[in-house]
Motif scaffolding. Structure first.
Motif, short mmCIF file in Angstrom:
data_model
loop_
_atom_site.label_atom_id
_atom_site.label_comp_id
_atom_site.label_asym_id
_atom_site.label_seq_id
_atom_site.Cartn_x
_atom_site.Cartn_y
_atom_site.Cartn_z
N ILE A 331 0.87 -2.04 -1.28
CA ILE A 331 0.57 -0.66 -0.91
C ILE A 331 0.84 0.28 -2.09
O ILE A 331 0.06 1.18 -2.39
CB ILE A 331 1.39 -0.25 0.32
N GLY A 332 1.99 0.09 -2.75
CA GLY A 332 2.32 0.93 -3.90
C GLY A 332 1.31 0.79 -5.03
O GLY A 332 0.95 1.77 -5.68
N THR A 333 0.85 -0.44 -5.26
CA THR A 333 -0.15 -0.65 -6.30
C THR A 333 -1.44 0.09 -5.99
O THR A 333 -2.06 0.69 -6.87
CB THR A 333 -0.44 -2.16 -6.43
N GLN A 334 -1.84 0.08 -4.72
CA GLN A 334 -3.06 0.80 -4.33
C GLN A 334 -2.91 2.30 -4.56
O GLN A 334 -3.85 2.99 -4.97
CB GLN A 334 -3.39 0.52 -2.86
N ASN A 335 -1.70 2.83 -4.27
CA ASN A 335 -1.45 4.26 -4.50
C ASN A 335 -1.58 4.60 -5.99
O ASN A 335 -2.12 5.65 -6.36
CB ASN A 335 -0.06 4.64 -4.00
N ILE A 336 -1.08 3.72 -6.86
CA ILE A 336 -1.18 3.95 -8.31
C ILE A 336 -2.66 3.96 -8.73
O ILE A 336 -3.10 4.79 -9.53
CB ILE A 336 -0.40 2.86 -9.08
N ILE A 337 -3.44 3.04 -8.16
CA ILE A 337 -4.87 2.98 -8.49
C ILE A 337 -5.56 4.28 -8.08
O ILE A 337 -6.37 4.84 -8.83
CB ILE A 337 -5.52 1.78 -7.81
#
Length: 368
Positions: A331-337
């Protein structure tokens, strides 16, 4: 058609009606937070992007907006970007008029909450801005380097007002963002205005990198624990309780079964009886008692089995935690993207090197 950004206090409901009027009557592209913030984009990041892209910022001056840290931060950022600003005072607040606007000699215009009068003032100002740009191509030019975005301020009353409006308009994304902010905001209201207190945001990318390293270490430890636990002699046992019960049963059966010495003691004797003799005869009677200190041995075995069961349970818990951490990391990676995409969009915004052409085109469209 011009891109307009309206900075106002959410207590001034008239400003929302004014924004809608500019959209429908004057056909301008007007940003409204409770309508235009959707998806996974952060509320404050979108506001800063819209200020950067706008042709003019309209400041609705009132006793509430001149003391709102959000409105003041928006005006400060627009000034830093050298954007044209049109202050429209709908309620008396001359004594609290922002100092940064005074220093730039940006005068306010008093208007009654009249939509027609307000639209005419906006149209006249846009025309004056266009003429000024045609006369001087460096007018309202972006500074170099471009100033950084301001930190998001906090004010409980403003956050609550935004959340209420978002709920009324059915914007669940903005409502949830304001709800999350209410959990962290600190209201310093003392009866007057609230100063802007920038609250630095953490480096999210650094947090995810560190978190990923921690998750990798946890995964490695969990694999080692699983390998050790699988070789502990408890194959076939699905739970720690089953292991403990079977072990106690085996130990009890072993201690209660007769030993070879016990069998020899209880068997009938076939040795012929001899006459008494003066020579002492040493005989040995096998003992039928259990091995010495059986309690200590059982305690050691049970303790070992308990430790193995605890180790297996800890392994299961570690694997469950690892699965949850992996989900959070995704989820955090998607937010960064998503944030990187927003930053890229901001970076690719047309520079004012073609300002003269854009202004000429808009002037032509305005007089058509």
């Amino acid at each position: 058609m011009a891109k307009l950004f309206i900075s106002y206090s959410h207590k001034d409901i008239w400003a929302q009606t004014f924004a809608e009027s500019l959209r429908t009557k004057a056909r301008h592209d007007v940003f409204v937070d409770y309508l235009d913030i959707r998806g996974a984009f952060d509320w404050w990041d979108v506001i800063c992007t819209k200020i950067f892209e706008c042709d003019m910022l309209i400041f609705i001056a009132s006793p509430d907006s001149v003391t709102s840290p959000y409105c003041l931060a928006e005006v400060d950022y627009a000034l830093a970007l050298n954007k044209p600003i049109l202050p429209l005072m709908i309620r008396a607040c001359e004594n609290q008029y922002p100092e940064n606007l005074k220093k730039r000699r940006i005068q306010f215009t008093k208007i009654k909450p009249n939509l027609t009068e307000a639209r005419e003032e906006v149209q006249a100002t846009l025309l004056a801005i266009t003429e000024a740009k045609l006369a001087d191509t460096t007018k309202y030019k972006l500074p170099n380097p471009v100033p950084p975005r301001p930190y998001e301020p906090e004010q409980l009353t403003e956050i609550k007002a935004i959340r209420k409006i978002a709920k009324q308009k059915g914007n669940e994304v903005l409502e949830s963002q304001m709800k999350a902010r209410l959990g962290d905001a600190v209201d310093d209201t003392t009866g007057g205005g609230i100063p802007i207190v920038p609250i630095p945001r953490p480096n999210r990318r650094g947090i995810f990198v560190v978190g990923g390293g921690v998750l990798a270490i946890i995964a490695f430890i969990a694999v080692i624990i699983a390998i050790i636990g699988s070789g502990g002699g408890t194959e076939g046992l699905s739970t720690p309780e089953a292991t403990h019960t079977l072990a106690v049963a085996l130990v009890t059966e072993e201690l209660l079964s007769p030993t070879p010495s016990e069998t020899a003691t209880t068997a009938p004797s076939t040795t012929p009886t001899t006459e008494p003799s003066d020579t002492p005869i040493i005989t040995h009677t096998p003992s039928i008692t259990p091995p010495e200190m059986p309690t200590l041995e059982i305690a050691e075995i049970v303790g070992t089995l308990d430790a193995e069961a605890t180790l297996q349970q800890a392994t299961l818990n570690a694997m469950a935690t690892l699965s949850q951490r992996a989900t959070d990391y995704a989820i955090g990676t998607q937010n960064i993207i998503d944030q990187t995409a927003t930053a890229t969009l901001w970076t690719n915004t047309p520079t004012p090197n073609i300002t003269a052409s854009i202004v000429a085109y808009r002037t032509e469209q305005y007089f058509v």
